[in-house]
Write an enzyme that holds these catalytic residues in place. Structure first.
Site, PDB file in Angstrom:
ATOM      1  N   ALA A 126       0.774  -1.242   0.000  1.00 56.52           N
ATOM      2  CA  ALA A 126       0.000   0.000   0.000  1.00 56.52           C
ATOM      3  C   ALA A 126       0.806   1.294   0.000  1.00 56.52           C
ATOM      4  CB  ALA A 126      -0.948   0.000   1.202  1.00 56.52           C
ATOM      5  N   PRO A 128       3.170   4.440  -0.858  1.00 56.24           N
ATOM      6  CA  PRO A 128       2.977   5.484   0.163  1.00 56.24           C
ATOM      7  C   PRO A 128       1.517   5.833   0.449  1.00 56.24           C
ATOM      8  CG  PRO A 128       3.538   6.499  -1.921  1.00 56.24           C
ATOM      9  CD  PRO A 128       3.599   5.011  -2.155  1.00 56.24           C
ATOM     10  N   SER A 130      -1.154   6.203  -2.227  1.00 50.70           N
ATOM     11  CA  SER A 130      -1.954   6.811  -3.300  1.00 50.70           C
ATOM     12  C   SER A 130      -3.170   5.963  -3.636  1.00 50.70           C
ATOM     13  CB  SER A 130      -1.093   7.034  -4.554  1.00 50.70           C
ATOM     14  OG  SER A 130      -0.508   5.827  -4.988  1.00 50.70           O
ATOM     15  N   ASP A 176       4.882  -9.437   5.180  1.00 46.82           N
ATOM     16  CA  ASP A 176       5.137  -9.938   3.837  1.00 46.82           C
ATOM     17  C   ASP A 176       3.774 -10.350   3.270  1.00 46.82           C
ATOM     18  OD1 ASP A 176       5.619 -11.775   1.669  1.00 46.82           O
ATOM     19  OD2 ASP A 176       7.665 -12.053   2.403  1.00 46.82           O
ATOM     20  N   ASP A 194      -0.748  -4.323  -6.186  1.00 51.88           N
ATOM     21  CA  ASP A 194       0.158  -3.503  -6.991  1.00 51.88           C
ATOM     22  C   ASP A 194       1.558  -3.994  -6.635  1.00 51.88           C
ATOM     23  OD1 ASP A 194       0.732  -1.338  -8.809  1.00 51.88           O
ATOM     24  OD2 ASP A 194       1.457  -0.208  -7.076  1.00 51.88           O
ATOM     25  N   CYS A 247       4.314  -1.346 -12.315  1.00 56.24           N
ATOM     26  CA  CYS A 247       4.806  -0.214 -13.114  1.00 56.24           C
ATOM     27  C   CYS A 247       5.994  -0.673 -13.950  1.00 56.24           C
ATOM     28  CB  CYS A 247       5.168   0.975 -12.221  1.00 56.24           C
ATOM     29  SG  CYS A 247       6.431   0.608 -10.986  1.00 56.24           S
TER      30      CYS A 247
END
EC number: 2.1.1.178
Length: 479
Positions: A126, A128, A130, A176, A194, A247
């Site tokens: 999670a 920072p 966003s 983890d 993510d 990303c």
């Protein structure tokens, strides 16, 4: 826009040539990577509507271009970029917007697509914050979010961003991500993974992002990603939605991870195509229905997003061998809860049935009801919001509760001038020309709650948390 020199390993360029669809130009890819990234922000609709935000910021002359996949997202251009950092604007300090890269708004858009309205959501990686704050806004602070972060140093930043945005429905954990399939099987309506990745898509922000890149490293990362998505899939309830994103740009960390999950659980994984997520989404659509966003397509960071549904239960993992330990909080009894609620309302703090009062010694906390089913299954780093500390004369209301719960139309709200608000953010006491009457004063600026002050004579005693105090240029220098 100025160019900057990006370092590209030869093996990376070879891999990208193979991964890129024939409809895209490799030269356009290289050119896009050399252009610095456009700045972008997301309006925090828990605090202000998009229309009101646009009206509030209109005098600044910001150029705000809508981001197609996020109604509250905008690319931003400012003439005075160097004069005042975006993070020092009054609107950022009071949580009205979040500085977030445009493509990183895609996963949450996918999570809530097609009317999906999950009540218990997990954000596996999670910090920072966003995406956690974006999820909370989409849920309107209802339901519950488990926001996990493996890196201890980043948990603090995650909490600071959640608090600044006025979010009350989040529980923080520090694990983890591979533990959740065992610890909380089939507990979540929706999960965002993510995943940690090789970061090939971020070269426009960090020209040296690929300095340590290697094909072998990609394979190691993909192995971890397979373990993370397997764990997340076990934690997802049947019928629930999982969004997997990175990303990075190689297929091994993206499509191949999703295909591995489908091959592992062929009867339980259904890919949900994202071609209708927003106009022109088909430009990034893969044959599997994923979005593989190369930076030249929408002039943003490189990104990958997949959405899938768990169509049926899968065999459980072995039961955990660890013990969570005793939960140190106890629910507040109804009668006392009513008294606390009444006292809080007196200073402008109100909450609904989504939050329930708990107590630990002299501390009063508000926890989201939807997280109670997880108590005893995981250890929380932080849960809900700290409302107050009790003392002989009553309650010492906490800053994070003021930011999350205060209603600025309260009778004791006191609007500061820009100069006074800046003094407040610098941690200094405020001396208004006409002091308010009440002893406990809800301090506002731009009609947004920014803290709670004690009136001592003609002085408003500052209670802004020391760790949040700002120095350097602030917003009045931009007036």
């Amino acid at each position: 826009m100025a160019q900057h020199t990006v370092y590209f390993p030869d093996a990376f360029l070879t891999q990208m040539r193979e991964a890129m669809p024939s409809t895209l130009s490799f030269d356009d890819f290289l050119a896009a990577c050399q252009r610095p990234l456009r700045r972008s922000i997301r309006v925090n609709t828990l605090k202000i509507s998009v229309a009101d935000f646009l009206q509030l910021t209109a005098p600044y002359g910001w150029t705000l271009t809508p981001i197609p996949w996020c109604e509250e997202g905008f690319w931003i251009e400012r003439d005075n970029e160097d004069a005042l950092p975006l993070g020092s604007t009054a609107e950022h300090l009071s949580g009205l917007f979040y500085i977030q890269e445009a493509s990183s708004m895609l996963p949450v858009a996918a999570l809530f697509a097609d009317g999906n309205a999950p009540q218990r959501v997990m954000d596996v990686a999670a910090a920072p914050g966003s995406k956690t704050t974006q999820i909370a806004a989409r849920m309107n602070n209802e339901g519950a979010i488990l926001a996990n972060e493996f890196s201890a140093s980043r948990v603090k930043v995650l909490h600071a961003n959640i608090s600044r945005c006025g979010i009350s429905n989040v529980a923080l954990t520090h694990f983890d991500g591979r533990v959740f399939g065992v610890a909380v099987p089939e507990m979540f309506d929706a999960i965002l993974l993510d995943a940690p990745c090789s970061g090939e898509g971020v070269v426009r922000k960090d020209p040296d992002a690929l300095k340590n890149w290697s094909p072998e490293s990609n394979q190691e990362i993909a192995a971890t990603q397979r373990e993370l998505i397997d764990s997340a899939f076990h934690a997802l309830r049947p019928g629930g939605t999982l969004v997997y994103s990175t990303c990075t740009l190689n297929r091994e960390e993206n499509e191949a991870v999703c295909m591995w999950l489908k091959e592992t659980y062929p009867d339980a994984v259904e890919f949900l195509p994202l071609g209708e997520l927003f106009p022109a989404a088909n430009k990034a659509l893969t044959e599997e229905g994923f979005l593989h966003v190369f930076p030249q397509i929408y002039d943003c960071e490189g990104f990958f997003v997949a959405r899938l549904r768990k169509t049926q239960a899968i065999p459980a993992l072995p039961a955990p061998k660890y013990k969570v330990g005793n939960f140190p909080f106890s629910p507040v009894k109804d009668r006392e809860a009513g008294q606390i609620r009444q006292a809080a309302a007196g200073v402008g703090l109100n909450w609904d049935e989504n939050l329930r009062l708990w107590q630990r010694d002299k501390e009063l906390w508000l926890f989201p009801v939807g997280i109670e089913a997880l108590i005893g299954k995981v250890r929380f780093s932080r849960l809900g919001i700290k409302l107050a500390e009790t003392h002989n004369k009553g309650y010492r209301w906490q800053h994070e509760a003021v930011i999350a719960l205060a209603t600025p139309d309260n009778v004791n709200a006191f609007e500061l001038t820009p100069q006074e608000a800046e003094e407040w953010y610098r941690g200094r006491d405020v001396y208004p020309q006409a002091a308010p009457v009440a002893d406990d004063v809800l301090v506002t600026f731009q009609h947004q709650p920014i803290g709670l002050a004690k009136r001592i004579g003609s002085r408003l005693k500052n209670s802004y948390p020391r760790e949040l105090v700002r120095d350097g240029k602030l917003f009045t220098s931009n007036a």
